[in-house]
Design a protein around this motif. Structure first.
Motif, PDB file in Angstrom:
ATOM      1  N   PHE A  10       1.871   3.715   6.646  1.00  0.00           N
ATOM      2  CA  PHE A  10       2.180   2.291   6.804  1.00  0.00           C
ATOM      3  C   PHE A  10       3.661   2.074   6.524  1.00  0.00           C
ATOM      4  O   PHE A  10       4.219   2.656   5.594  1.00  0.00           O
ATOM      5  N   LEU A  11       4.286   1.212   7.315  1.00  0.00           N
ATOM      6  CA  LEU A  11       5.662   0.779   7.066  1.00  0.00           C
ATOM      7  C   LEU A  11       5.658  -0.723   6.818  1.00  0.00           C
ATOM      8  O   LEU A  11       5.159  -1.502   7.652  1.00  0.00           O
ATOM      9  N   HIS A  12       6.217  -1.111   5.670  1.00  0.00           N
ATOM     10  CA  HIS A  12       6.221  -2.528   5.292  1.00  0.00           C
ATOM     11  C   HIS A  12       7.531  -2.834   4.564  1.00  0.00           C
ATOM     12  O   HIS A  12       7.994  -2.023   3.760  1.00  0.00           O
ATOM     13  N   PRO A  13       8.148  -3.989   4.819  1.00  0.00           N
ATOM     14  CA  PRO A  13       9.482  -4.259   4.252  1.00  0.00           C
ATOM     15  C   PRO A  13       9.543  -4.426   2.740  1.00  0.00           C
ATOM     16  O   PRO A  13      10.496  -3.984   2.103  1.00  0.00           O
ATOM     17  N   ASP A  14       8.546  -5.086   2.149  1.00  0.00           N
ATOM     18  CA  ASP A  14       8.611  -5.379   0.715  1.00  0.00           C
ATOM     19  C   ASP A  14       7.191  -5.460   0.181  1.00  0.00           C
ATOM     20  O   ASP A  14       6.454  -6.403   0.479  1.00  0.00           O
ATOM     21  N   LEU A  15       6.807  -4.479  -0.622  1.00  0.00           N
ATOM     22  CA  LEU A  15       5.419  -4.407  -1.094  1.00  0.00           C
ATOM     23  C   LEU A  15       5.255  -5.236  -2.363  1.00  0.00           C
ATOM     24  O   LEU A  15       4.957  -4.722  -3.439  1.00  0.00           O
ATOM     25  N   GLY A  16       5.445  -6.539  -2.233  1.00  0.00           N
ATOM     26  CA  GLY A  16       5.330  -7.439  -3.365  1.00  0.00           C
ATOM     27  C   GLY A  16       3.999  -8.170  -3.376  1.00  0.00           C
ATOM     28  O   GLY A  16       2.943  -7.575  -3.173  1.00  0.00           O
ATOM     29  N   LEU A  17       4.049  -9.474  -3.614  1.00  0.00           N
ATOM     30  CA  LEU A  17       2.845 -10.298  -3.703  1.00  0.00           C
ATOM     31  C   LEU A  17       2.849 -11.317  -2.568  1.00  0.00           C
ATOM     32  O   LEU A  17       3.704 -12.191  -2.525  1.00  0.00           O
ATOM     33  N   GLY A  18       1.913 -11.204  -1.667  1.00  0.00           N
ATOM     34  CA  GLY A  18       1.825 -12.119  -0.535  1.00  0.00           C
ATOM     35  C   GLY A  18       0.669 -11.727   0.354  1.00  0.00           C
ATOM     36  O   GLY A  18       0.034 -10.678   0.175  1.00  0.00           O
ATOM     37  N   THR A  42       8.031   1.773   2.111  1.00  0.00           N
ATOM     38  CA  THR A  42       8.529   0.410   1.996  1.00  0.00           C
ATOM     39  C   THR A  42       9.981   0.417   1.538  1.00  0.00           C
ATOM     40  O   THR A  42      10.455   1.383   0.918  1.00  0.00           O
ATOM     41  N   SER A  43      10.689  -0.662   1.836  1.00  0.00           N
ATOM     42  CA  SER A  43      12.084  -0.784   1.420  1.00  0.00           C
ATOM     43  C   SER A  43      12.211  -1.265  -0.019  1.00  0.00           C
ATOM     44  O   SER A  43      13.282  -1.118  -0.629  1.00  0.00           O
ATOM     45  N   HIS A  44      11.139  -1.849  -0.561  1.00  0.00           N
ATOM     46  CA  HIS A  44      11.198  -2.342  -1.937  1.00  0.00           C
ATOM     47  C   HIS A  44       9.802  -2.343  -2.548  1.00  0.00           C
ATOM     48  O   HIS A  44       8.830  -2.767  -1.914  1.00  0.00           O
ATOM     49  N   TYR A  45       9.733  -1.859  -3.782  1.00  0.00           N
ATOM     50  CA  TYR A  45       8.456  -1.839  -4.499  1.00  0.00           C
ATOM     51  C   TYR A  45       8.733  -1.934  -5.991  1.00  0.00           C
ATOM     52  O   TYR A  45       9.435  -1.104  -6.558  1.00  0.00           O
ATOM     53  N   ASP A  46       8.187  -2.969  -6.619  1.00  0.00           N
ATOM     54  CA  ASP A  46       8.349  -3.190  -8.056  1.00  0.00           C
ATOM     55  C   ASP A  46       6.964  -3.130  -8.695  1.00  0.00           C
ATOM     56  O   ASP A  46       6.126  -3.999  -8.446  1.00  0.00           O
ATOM     57  N   ARG A  47       6.712  -2.116  -9.512  1.00  0.00           N
ATOM     58  CA  ARG A  47       5.378  -1.942 -10.122  1.00  0.00           C
ATOM     59  C   ARG A  47       5.036  -3.079 -11.088  1.00  0.00           C
ATOM     60  O   ARG A  47       3.870  -3.226 -11.471  1.00  0.00           O
ATOM     61  N   LYS A  48       6.018  -3.892 -11.456  1.00  0.00           N
ATOM     62  CA  LYS A  48       5.743  -5.027 -12.329  1.00  0.00           C
ATOM     63  C   LYS A  48       5.402  -6.285 -11.529  1.00  0.00           C
ATOM     64  O   LYS A  48       4.965  -7.288 -12.108  1.00  0.00           O
ATOM     65  N   ARG A  49       5.634  -6.231 -10.225  1.00  0.00           N
ATOM     66  CA  ARG A  49       5.333  -7.392  -9.375  1.00  0.00           C
ATOM     67  C   ARG A  49       4.698  -6.900  -8.084  1.00  0.00           C
ATOM     68  O   ARG A  49       5.336  -6.824  -7.044  1.00  0.00           O
ATOM     69  N   CYS A  50       3.432  -6.525  -8.199  1.00  0.00           N
ATOM     70  CA  CYS A  50       2.727  -5.971  -7.049  1.00  0.00           C
ATOM     71  C   CYS A  50       1.225  -6.141  -7.259  1.00  0.00           C
ATOM     72  O   CYS A  50       0.778  -6.490  -8.354  1.00  0.00           O
ATOM     73  N   PHE A  51       0.469  -5.910  -6.210  1.00  0.00           N
ATOM     74  CA  PHE A  51      -0.981  -5.913  -6.342  1.00  0.00           C
ATOM     75  C   PHE A  51      -1.419  -4.644  -7.068  1.00  0.00           C
ATOM     76  O   PHE A  51      -0.859  -3.563  -6.846  1.00  0.00           O
TER      77      PHE A  51
END
Length: 247
Positions: A10-18, A42-51
């Motif tokens: 999978f390619l996704h720009p920002d693996l955040g919350l949405g 992904t271009s961005h992934y923050d383990r503190k702000r993710c599913f």
């Protein structure tokens, strides 16, 4: 199909919350549970702000060193640069047999240039309809990006949309792609086993839930008008339970 195991990337720009991120996580998790080898780039992934589900998946980050904008401007330019970098990185390092791309159609152009693996593109909504063009200069500025979006969407092997409504908007917006075959795949949610859900008698009002960010383009007013229409309909049927809405 069948029992063949695939390497799905999978390619996704920002693996955040949405909503888009939730769909990617649920799809990746489901494929993993089916026995496929699944990775997310992904271009961005923050383990503190993710599913929470992302922590059980194989997530790779590439290109996060690139800025998102220049003095608060040119967001789309830098989004495309980050997408190009991610596409090259994933193509060279992922070993994918199938790519699933999301939101940014330029992924598809890069992957098609670099490799021959099938590409499945999930189109939430045409990006060119989500921006304002208050001036002729802004109109000219957006033209090449609109063209790239349509071109990138067209080179995918399969195009998925999230609703029949999006499919209709797709046809009106991408006129060169009006004959493209679209598959509607509704956003997935994880449900408990049916046997664990107890049947309950209706003792109160029907409850409708709208889960959205609080921004104008989400058109929260639409669900309020729908609630009013439902209440009028129930009143005509002398339904004493009524309906309520949770936003």
């Amino acid at each position: 199909g069948g029992d063949s195991k695939l390497r799905v990337v999978f390619l996704h720009p920002d693996l955040g919350l949405g909503g888009a991120e939730k769909l990617i996580v649920e799809a990746a998790t489901a494929l993993k549970e089916k026995g496929h080898d699944v990775k997310i780039y992904t271009s961005h992934y923050d383990r503190k702000r993710c599913f929470e589900g992302t922590k059980d998946l194989d997530v790779h980050v590439a290109g996060d060193f690139l800025p998102r904008s220049l003095f608060g401007q040119f967001h789309i330019v830098f989004a495309l640069l980050r997408a190009i970098w991610l596409s090259f990185y994933a193509c060279l390092h992922s070993g994918a047999q199938v790519f699933v791309t999301d939101q940014i159609a330029v992924y598809n152009i890069c992957l098609r240039m670099l490799c021959s693996q099938p590409i499945v593109f999930y189109c939430h909504f045409p990006d060119q309809l989500l921006t304002q063009r208050p001036s002729f200069f802004k109109y000219l500025y957006r033209l090449p990006f609109d063209y790239l979006e349509e071109l990138g969407t067209g080179v995918a092997d399969s195009v998925l949309v999230n609703s029949e409504f999006t499919a209709s908007v797709f046809r009106k917006t991408f006129r060169w792609l009006k004959n493209t075959r679209l598959e509607v795949v509704y956003p997935a949610i994880a449900l408990p086993p049916l046997k664990s859900i107890q049947k309950r008698s209706r003792t109160g009002p029907s409850t409708f839930v709208s889960i959205n960010r609080y921004e104008r383009k989400k058109n929260i007013a639409l669900v309020l008008h729908a609630l009013a229409a439902i209440r009028n309909l129930l009143a005509k049927k002398d339904d004493q339970h009524g309906a309520k809405l949770v936003i």
